[in-house]
Scaffold this active site. Structure first.
Site, PDB file in Angstrom:
ATOM      1  CB  ILE A 165     -26.400   6.160  13.398  1.00  0.00           C
ATOM      2  CG1 ILE A 165     -25.277   5.391  12.695  1.00  0.00           C
ATOM      3  CG2 ILE A 165     -27.748   5.617  13.011  1.00  0.00           C
ATOM      4  CD1 ILE A 165     -25.226   3.924  13.083  1.00  0.00           C
ATOM      5  CD  GLU A 177     -28.601  12.069  16.996  1.00  0.00           C
ATOM      6  OE1 GLU A 177     -29.733  12.534  16.949  1.00  0.00           O
ATOM      7  OE2 GLU A 177     -28.380  10.857  17.213  1.00  0.00           O
ATOM      8  CE  LYS A 192     -21.360   4.476  22.004  1.00  0.00           C
ATOM      9  NZ  LYS A 192     -20.465   3.674  21.169  1.00  0.00           N
ATOM     10  CB  VAL A 197     -26.516   7.127  21.054  1.00  0.00           C
ATOM     11  CG1 VAL A 197     -26.942   5.699  20.772  1.00  0.00           C
ATOM     12  CG2 VAL A 197     -26.841   7.508  22.482  1.00  0.00           C
TER      13      VAL A 197
HETATM   14  N1  HSE Z   1     -15.489   4.077  21.639  1.00  0.00           N
HETATM   15  C1  HSE Z   1     -16.734   4.218  20.963  1.00  0.00           C
HETATM   16  C2  HSE Z   1     -16.909   3.062  20.004  1.00  0.00           C
HETATM   17  C3  HSE Z   1     -16.758   5.532  20.257  1.00  0.00           C
HETATM   18  O1  HSE Z   1     -15.938   2.345  19.751  1.00  0.00           O
HETATM   19  O2  HSE Z   1     -18.001   2.852  19.494  1.00  0.00           O
HETATM   20  C4  HSE Z   1     -18.108   6.017  19.877  1.00  0.00           C
HETATM   21  O3  HSE Z   1     -18.959   6.164  20.970  1.00  0.00           O
END
Ligand code: HSE
Length: 380
Positions: A137, A130, A205, A133
């Protein structure tokens, strides 16, 4: 039969330290909700000289991640090292040994996820992610569980907090370089921030999202991507004059011909929810045949936010271990605590002079109440 689940933590960086602290701080809650007792056996670290929060018992630290995985008393491995070299080898070995694995490592899952999922299934081990991503959330659960009986058509969103944080800071005159440094200071950026600004993190993601939404073995190198490094302050200012903002948008759509997926900077109307993001906020919109359109929004990066998602997976794995009968049962199993007092809330809201019969909704009032320790105690 065992009485306690042994937990091994790999990594003690921004997210790892939050998880180590929460495993100690939230012990009563986690054990009550899962009905399982657990023990954090060790925390594997690379650099013993790096400073760590005092709240983490220093006796737990080890430099031998491999020995931690081989330890017969470790049933659940939480991998928060990141990257695809050591982490890949350790996760693979843990699954081979039948350990349950929780990871927030999107790089690993977006490139080797289908293989690791198959390995986990062959060993009857759980592989949960979890935290990989959109931080706190619950996107993975929403796509993989809540909507598993529906037909998902599309998922689109703003899913890199570092890019949003940079673009929103640039709207207020901060330079690109300053904004990136601030995102790194806040713990949003990846150890190599080019992963964020080049759209690689968002592509990882998005590949995971496509795997979950469509059940397809999509890997991130197949996703076309562009980053935000070329976006200028002049373009941001021009967009603003037109009532628009620039955001790094990720979208995947199921079509009659197959699948579409892309990541890149996009102009968005200033009042659209994608444009309304700032700082580490993420927004994910899902369109499904029966559920219609759902929007999920919240903290998408940062140690505590991502740690919250990891801890949710810990409870899920502990519950499943209990339900599978891998543990000797213990007395109180996940029972609800009695409600002591339930206070009304709407009296805390203002009234509109035009319609005084109705309270006026105010998100800040909810926050005020949540922050009131006295009230929290009274409704606990
Ligand atoms: N580096 C990622 C971001 C961290 O800035 O969203 C969370 O996955």
């Amino acid at each position: 039969m065992k009485l306690t689940v042994g937990v091994g933590l790999l990594g003690c960086g921004t997210v790892g330290a939050s998880v180590a602290e929460a495993l100690q701080r939230q012990r009563d809650t986690i054990e009550r909700r899962s009905g399982v007792r657990y023990e954090l056996r060790a925390v594997a670290i690379r650099d013993p000289h790096k400073s760590r929060p005092d709240s983490i018992d220093a006796g737990l630290f080890t430099r031998d991640a491999r020995a931690l995985i081989e330890d017969e008393h470790v049933d659940l491995v939480i991998e928060l090292i990141g990257g695809t070299t050591d982490a890949a080898e350790l996760v693979e070995r843990a699954l081979e040994r039948g350990r349950h694995v929780i990871t927030a490592n999107k790089d690993l899952l977006a490139t080797q996820g289908p293989r690791l999922q198959a390995l986990a299934a062959s060993r009857r081990a759980m592989l949960r992610f979890e935290g990989a991503v959109a931080g706190a959330i619950p996107v993975v659960r929403t796509l993989g569980e809540a909507l598993a009986g529906d037909d998902i058509y599309a998922v689109a969103g703003v899913i890199n907090g570092t890019c949003t944080s940079i673009l929103s800071a640039m709207e207020h005159g901060t330079s690109y370089a300053e904004a990136l440094t601030e995102a790194q200071r806040q713990g949003y950026a990846e150890s190599d921030p080019s992963n964020d600004v080049d759209g690689i993190d968002a592509a990882h993601k998005l590949a995971l999202i496509a795997q979950l939404a469509f059940g397809l073995a999509v890997i991130s190198p197949r996703v076309r991507r562009k980053g935000i490094a070329q976006v200028t302050q002049a373009e941001i200012a021009r967009a603003r004059l037109l009532g628009l903002r620039i955001r790094l948008v990720a979208a995947t759509i199921k079509t009659a011909e197959g699948l579409m997926a892309e990541v890149g900077p996009v102009l968005v109307a200033h009042d659209h929810e994608f444009a309304q993001t700032a700082g580490n906020e993420n927004v994910v919109r899902v369109v499904a045949r029966d559920a219609g359109t759902l929007a999920l929004r919240g903290a998408g990066a940062g140690g505590t936010a991502t740690g919250s998602a990891v801890l949710g997976d810990v409870v899920t794995v502990l519950r499943a271990i209990r339900e599978r009968g891998e543990l000797a049962p213990r007395g109180r199993i996940g029972l609800l605590e009695p409600a002591i007092d339930v206070a009304p809330f709407f009296n805390e809201l203002d009234r509109s002079s035009e319609l005084p019969g109705y309270p006026l909704w105010n998100d800040a009032a909810v926050l005020r109440q949540t922050c009131s320790k006295r009230r929290l105690r009274s409704v606990r």
